[in-house]
Write a protein that holds these residues in place. Sequence first.
Motif, PDB file in Angstrom:
ATOM      1  N   SER A   1      47.500  49.672  37.731  1.00 37.95           N
ATOM      2  CA  SER A   1      47.862  48.775  38.714  1.00 37.95           C
ATOM      3  C   SER A   1      48.041  49.535  40.025  1.00 37.95           C
ATOM      4  CB  SER A   1      48.913  47.660  38.593  1.00 37.95           C
ATOM      5  OG  SER A   1      50.084  48.250  38.375  1.00 37.95           O
TER       6      SER A   1
ATOM      7  N   GLU B   1      37.427  45.887  42.832  1.00 33.82           N
ATOM      8  CA  GLU B   1      37.492  44.935  41.670  1.00 33.82           C
ATOM      9  C   GLU B   1      36.237  45.297  40.634  1.00 33.82           C
ATOM     10  OE1 GLU B   1      37.078  41.143  43.878  1.00 33.82           O
ATOM     11  OE2 GLU B   1      39.128  41.169  44.193  1.00 33.82           O
TER      12      GLU B   1
ATOM     13  N   SER C   1      42.770  46.027  39.955  1.00 31.31           N
ATOM     14  CA  SER C   1      43.411  44.964  40.523  1.00 31.31           C
ATOM     15  C   SER C   1      44.789  45.208  40.799  1.00 31.31           C
ATOM     16  CB  SER C   1      43.432  43.624  39.422  1.00 31.31           C
ATOM     17  OG  SER C   1      43.709  42.475  40.182  1.00 31.31           O
ATOM     18  N   ASN C   2      45.103  44.811  42.351  1.00 31.44           N
ATOM     19  CA  ASN C   2      46.537  45.380  42.686  1.00 31.44           C
ATOM     20  C   ASN C   2      46.611  44.261  43.965  1.00 31.44           C
ATOM     21  OD1 ASN C   2      45.587  47.009  44.744  1.00 31.44           O
ATOM     22  ND2 ASN C   2      45.960  48.576  43.359  1.00 31.44           N
TER      23      ASN C   2
ATOM     24  N   LYS D   1      43.722  42.681  46.969  1.00 26.91           N
ATOM     25  CA  LYS D   1      43.577  41.315  47.632  1.00 26.91           C
ATOM     26  C   LYS D   1      44.175  41.316  49.029  1.00 26.91           C
ATOM     27  CE  LYS D   1      45.108  39.769  42.980  1.00 26.91           C
ATOM     28  NZ  LYS D   1      46.300  39.068  42.333  1.00 26.91           N
TER      29      LYS D   1
END
Length: 149
Positions: free
Chosen positions: A59, A100, A105-106, A110
């Motif tokens: 992450s 992605e 994913s972190n 986002k």
Amino acid sequence: MFCKNCGSENNDTDKFCKNCGQPLSAQESQQEEASGSAAPDPTPVQYTSYQQESPIDESAPTGIAIASMVLGIVSIVFCCFNVIAVACGVIAIVFAKKEEQRGVSNGFIKAGFICGLIGSILGGLYLIYWIFAIVVGIGSASTIPFRHF
């Protein structure tokens, strides 16, 4: 000789267990002490310490994830500059989607996606506003009567 710790079989000359690494000489001396004929072992036991590598943090932010977030923020800040906002926003969205797809994913990804989306929408709306203002301005300029002096 059997190891008292794990129960695996070792040679009588072995000083350490082949399975768990526990010293067999200490077990031997304990057995001999129990039987009454204990002979001290003149060689000191040396242990080697090994450092394990730290695991890779999945992450942790990557360069593309950070770039996505920064471009998304830039697209929001410069939303009044249409081309810059839309270009930075679209690149931020593309970078976020690329990360992605790689399985990363972190929060940076986002944030980059959301900020890029907001910046692109604001830049597009601002572009539509200016097009509307120009069209209305040209239309109203043609209806102004021309006065001759």
